[in-house]
Design an enzyme around this catalytic site. Structure first.
Site, PDB file in Angstrom:
ATOM      1  N   ASP A 163       7.872  -1.418  10.897  1.00  0.00           N
ATOM      2  CA  ASP A 163       6.971  -0.307  10.476  1.00  0.00           C
ATOM      3  C   ASP A 163       6.180   0.166  11.715  1.00  0.00           C
ATOM      4  O   ASP A 163       5.176   0.915  11.491  1.00  0.00           O
ATOM      5  CB  ASP A 163       6.117  -0.772   9.273  1.00  0.00           C
ATOM      6  CG  ASP A 163       5.247  -2.039   9.757  1.00  0.00           C
ATOM      7  OD1 ASP A 163       5.302  -2.542  10.767  1.00  0.00           O
ATOM      8  OD2 ASP A 163       4.537  -2.529   8.707  1.00  0.00           O
ATOM      9  N   ARG A 208       0.655  -1.010   0.017  1.00  0.00           N
ATOM     10  CA  ARG A 208       0.096  -0.118   0.124  1.00  0.00           C
ATOM     11  C   ARG A 208       0.917   1.323  -0.146  1.00  0.00           C
ATOM     12  O   ARG A 208       0.486   2.533  -0.213  1.00  0.00           O
ATOM     13  CB  ARG A 208      -1.184  -0.026   1.087  1.00  0.00           C
ATOM     14  CG  ARG A 208      -2.124  -0.892   1.181  1.00  0.00           C
ATOM     15  CD  ARG A 208      -3.286  -0.791   2.241  1.00  0.00           C
ATOM     16  NE  ARG A 208      -2.345  -1.734   3.111  1.00  0.00           N
ATOM     17  CZ  ARG A 208      -2.831  -1.648   4.550  1.00  0.00           C
ATOM     18  NH1 ARG A 208      -3.817  -1.078   5.031  1.00  0.00           N
ATOM     19  NH2 ARG A 208      -2.136  -2.633   5.415  1.00  0.00           N
TER      20      ARG A 208
HETATM   21  C1  UD1 Z   1      -0.433  -8.133  12.543  1.00  0.00           C
HETATM   22  C2  UD1 Z   1      -0.929  -8.930  13.603  1.00  0.00           C
HETATM   23  C3  UD1 Z   1      -2.202  -8.409  14.029  1.00  0.00           C
HETATM   24  C4  UD1 Z   1      -1.802  -7.007  14.714  1.00  0.00           C
HETATM   25  C5  UD1 Z   1      -0.933  -6.354  13.729  1.00  0.00           C
HETATM   26  C6  UD1 Z   1      -0.573  -5.050  14.257  1.00  0.00           C
HETATM   27  C7  UD1 Z   1      -0.561 -11.480  12.847  1.00  0.00           C
HETATM   28  C8  UD1 Z   1      -1.170 -12.558  12.061  1.00  0.00           C
HETATM   29  N1  UD1 Z   1      -1.358 -10.304  12.881  1.00  0.00           N
HETATM   30  O1  UD1 Z   1      -1.299  -7.971  11.444  1.00  0.00           O
HETATM   31  O2  UD1 Z   1      -2.581  -9.179  15.361  1.00  0.00           O
HETATM   32  O3  UD1 Z   1      -3.190  -6.266  15.293  1.00  0.00           O
HETATM   33  O4  UD1 Z   1       0.100  -6.963  13.265  1.00  0.00           O
HETATM   34  O5  UD1 Z   1       0.057  -4.034  13.488  1.00  0.00           O
HETATM   35  O6  UD1 Z   1       0.622 -11.490  13.314  1.00  0.00           O
HETATM   36  N2  UD1 Z   1       5.996  -9.667   8.108  1.00  0.00           N
HETATM   37  C9  UD1 Z   1       6.833 -10.468   7.779  1.00  0.00           C
HETATM   38  N3  UD1 Z   1       6.677 -11.661   7.105  1.00  0.00           N
HETATM   39  C10 UD1 Z   1       5.650 -12.172   6.855  1.00  0.00           C
HETATM   40  C11 UD1 Z   1       4.323 -11.273   7.190  1.00  0.00           C
HETATM   41  C12 UD1 Z   1       4.880 -10.134   8.009  1.00  0.00           C
HETATM   42  O7  UD1 Z   1       8.162 -10.163   8.030  1.00  0.00           O
HETATM   43  O8  UD1 Z   1       5.586 -13.145   6.361  1.00  0.00           O
HETATM   44  C13 UD1 Z   1       6.134  -8.511   8.841  1.00  0.00           C
HETATM   45  C14 UD1 Z   1       5.582  -7.266   8.166  1.00  0.00           C
HETATM   46  O9  UD1 Z   1       6.850  -6.684   7.417  1.00  0.00           O
HETATM   47  C15 UD1 Z   1       5.161  -6.387   9.130  1.00  0.00           C
HETATM   48  C16 UD1 Z   1       4.687  -7.116  10.172  1.00  0.00           C
HETATM   49  O10 UD1 Z   1       5.341  -8.607   9.907  1.00  0.00           O
HETATM   50  O11 UD1 Z   1       6.287  -5.544   9.590  1.00  0.00           O
HETATM   51  C17 UD1 Z   1       3.265  -7.200  10.532  1.00  0.00           C
HETATM   52  O12 UD1 Z   1       2.771  -7.824   9.201  1.00  0.00           O
HETATM   53  P1  UD1 Z   1       1.476  -7.485   8.745  1.00  0.00           P
HETATM   54  O13 UD1 Z   1       1.066  -8.277   7.612  1.00  0.00           O
HETATM   55  O14 UD1 Z   1       1.240  -5.964   8.414  1.00  0.00           O
HETATM   56  O15 UD1 Z   1       0.312  -8.154   9.650  1.00  0.00           O
HETATM   57  P2  UD1 Z   1      -0.898  -7.364   9.831  1.00  0.00           P
HETATM   58  O16 UD1 Z   1      -2.024  -8.292   9.180  1.00  0.00           O
HETATM   59  O17 UD1 Z   1      -0.981  -5.932  10.217  1.00  0.00           O
HETATM   60 CA    CA Z   2       0.322  -4.029   9.582  1.00  0.00          CA
END
Ligand code: UD1
Ligand code: CA
Length: 466
Positions: A105, A16
């Site tokens: 982030d 995004r």
């Molecule tokens: C996650 C949480 C959610 C919380 C939110 C807070 C989970 C399943 N959910 O959701 O409960 O309220 O964060 O912001 O954990 N990332 C990786 N590898 C991956 C996926 C994500 O490094 O495979 C990192 C992303 O770069 C990011 C962070 O993890 O910095 C969060 O990932 P994101 O996909 O934004 O999680 P949310 O769906 O927001």
């Molecule tokens: Ca997020």
């Protein structure tokens, strides 16, 4: 803390942001997002800091080049937050202690909050402690499900059932885990959810089921756990951070005449009783001494100013050093590697580049001084130009102590003006000037007596003849 291991997740794509570079390297008030997180974590003096990278891994490594102790592990493909943490097993397995999990982030977390989280974890002997927040609009976050006050699981937005969407206590995504049993638990995660991902959040329900203690720390100021997903978030968080910085400066004795219009990067330091006018931008590794005045519309980047420096309106100062008591502007431009000795003055429409102007020397009007080494008590007249470039290379001009360079003179480098010498106004200096001498390098003046009258009568005669 020797038993503390910090892990920062930063493998996600950040779709995004609509950007060619990784989300976590976008600057927030002068530093990459992820560097804010690392700086905060570093205050806790953890045994290790590991960043999980994936999308834009090279951007992230490059942005953290100044942090030699940060380790990287690559997550590819990105199968969810649980899978991301599992990638740290090769570097953390066999270590003692606990993991503090942060996101690249989520940049506004304070050290205070992290300390409270670690204290809660320790004092309750928890296996897992979750930082939670109550927010006005919980849309998109994981919700905290409690039973008789105790956390029992976290449900993601897309998996939430009847009534759960209304819950406003959310998962910040920040946790402390005991290392003991962590990787086993991560390996047993399943992907039976709406996104088909390994959810780190599922460790809560799993732990409760298996009798490992799970605690929460609800945070008072939910702004701290806000993440950046879009450039709108980036702008809003920038405003929060700038506010914090302005408050910090004002409480430390700096007057901001119109605080909202002043942009100060995170790391800028300013001494007491310095007054900053409206629309001033102070960025990078800038330090201002005490008792300075910075006029409206001035920009100062990566520069160091001593005490009692006055910068009038609309100056641009980049990678330069200015000693005590100097005066600049209005409309002065100091380009990189310029240096002003104490009490020097640089006035309107004067540009310096890679130039030293010694103590109490003056260049008050309309000058270009490039690649010049100028001593103390030198007067540079209006319109003086160092001709430092011959079309191929740059050359140096040396002007020694006490020299007077008359207005509208050019100094064609390489050239040296010895101490105490004078350069007559309007001269083009191409050869060295010996100490104490006067250099005149302009055509001689001729005065023609009575010329104007003779011309007038000549024109009259012509007129009659017609
Ligand atoms: C996650 C949480 C959610 C919380 C939110 C807070 C989970 C399943 N959910 O959701 O409960 O309220 O964060 O912001 O954990 N990332 C990786 N590898 C991956 C996926 C994500 O490094 O495979 C990192 C992303 O770069 C990011 C962070 O993890 O910095 C969060 O990932 P994101 O996909 O934004 O999680 P949310 O769906 O927001
Ligand atoms: Ca997020």
């Amino acid at each position: 803390m020797t038993n503390l291991h910090v892990v920062i997740l930063a493998a996600g794509k950040g779709t995004r942001m609509k950007s060619a570079v990784s989300k976590v390297v976008h600057p927030l008030a002068g530093r990459p997002l992820i560097e804010h997180v690392i700086r905060t974590a570093a205050v806790l003096e953890p045994a290790t800091i590991t960043v999980v990278v994936g999308h834009g891994a090279d951007d992230v490594r490059a942005a953290l080049a100044n942090w030699p102790n940060v380790r990287f592990v690559v997550q590819s493909p990105q199968l969810g937050t649980g899978h991301a943490l599992l990638q740290t097993e090769p570097v953390l397995a066999g270590q003692q202690g606990r993991v503090l999990l942060l996101y690249g982030d989520v940049p506004l977390l304070t050290v205070d909050t992290l300390r409270q989280l670690l204290d809660r974890h320790q004092s309750t002997s928890a296996w897992l402690t979750v930082l939670t927040a109550t927010v006005p609009d919980p849309y998109g976050y994981g919700r905290i499900i409690r039973d008789q006050g105790r956390i029992v699981r976290i449900v993601e937005e897309r998996d939430a059932g009847e009534g759960e969407h209304a819950i406003r206590e959310i998962n910040s995504g920040i946790y402390v885990f005991e290392l003991d049993g962590l990787f086993g638990a991560l390996r047993s995660l399943a992907t039976d959810n709406a996104q088909g991902e390994y959810y780190l959040t599922d460790l809560v329900a799993g732990s409760v089921r298996e009798g490992r203690r799970v605690e929460t720390l609800p945070i008072a100021d939910h702004v701290e756990v806000r993440g950046v997903n879009t450039r709108v978030d980036l702008a809003e968080l920038t405003r929060v951070l700038r506010d914090r910085t302005r408050r910090r400066l004002m409480l430390a004795g700096v007057t901001l005449e119109n605080p909202d219009s002043v942009y100060v990067d995170d790391g800028v330091e300013i001494g007491e009783d310095t007054v900053i006018g409206p629309n001033v931008v102070l960025s990078g590794a800038t330090r201002l001494g005490p008792g300075c005045r910075i006029g409206p519309g001035t920009r100062i980047t990566d520069s160091v100013l001593g005490a009692g420096v006055t910068v009038l309106d609309h100056c641009v100062i980049v990678q330069s050093t200015i000693d005590d008591g100097c005066t600049l502007g209005p409309f002065a431009h100091l380009r990189p590697e310029s240096r002003l000795g104490a009490g020097a003055r640089v006035g309107n429409f004067v540009e310096l580049k890679k130039t030293t102007l010694g103590p109490n020397s003056k260049a008050n009007h309309l000058a270009y001084l490039g690649d010049a080494v100028i001593g103390a008590n030198v007067n540079i007249g209006a319109g003086v130009i160092t001709c430092n470039y011959d079309g191929v290379s740059k050359h140096q001009t040396r002007i020694d102590d006490g020299v007077f360079v008359g207005s509208d003179s050019q100094l064609v480098a390489p050239v040296h003006v010895g101490p105490g010498a004078y350069v007559a106004a309007g001269s083009t200096i191409t050869r060295d000037v010996p100490p104490g001498s006067l250099a005149v390098a302009r055509s001689h003046q001729i005065n023609k007596d009575g010329w104007a009258e003779r011309r007038a009568s000549r024109l009259k005669d012509k007129d009659k003849a017609r």
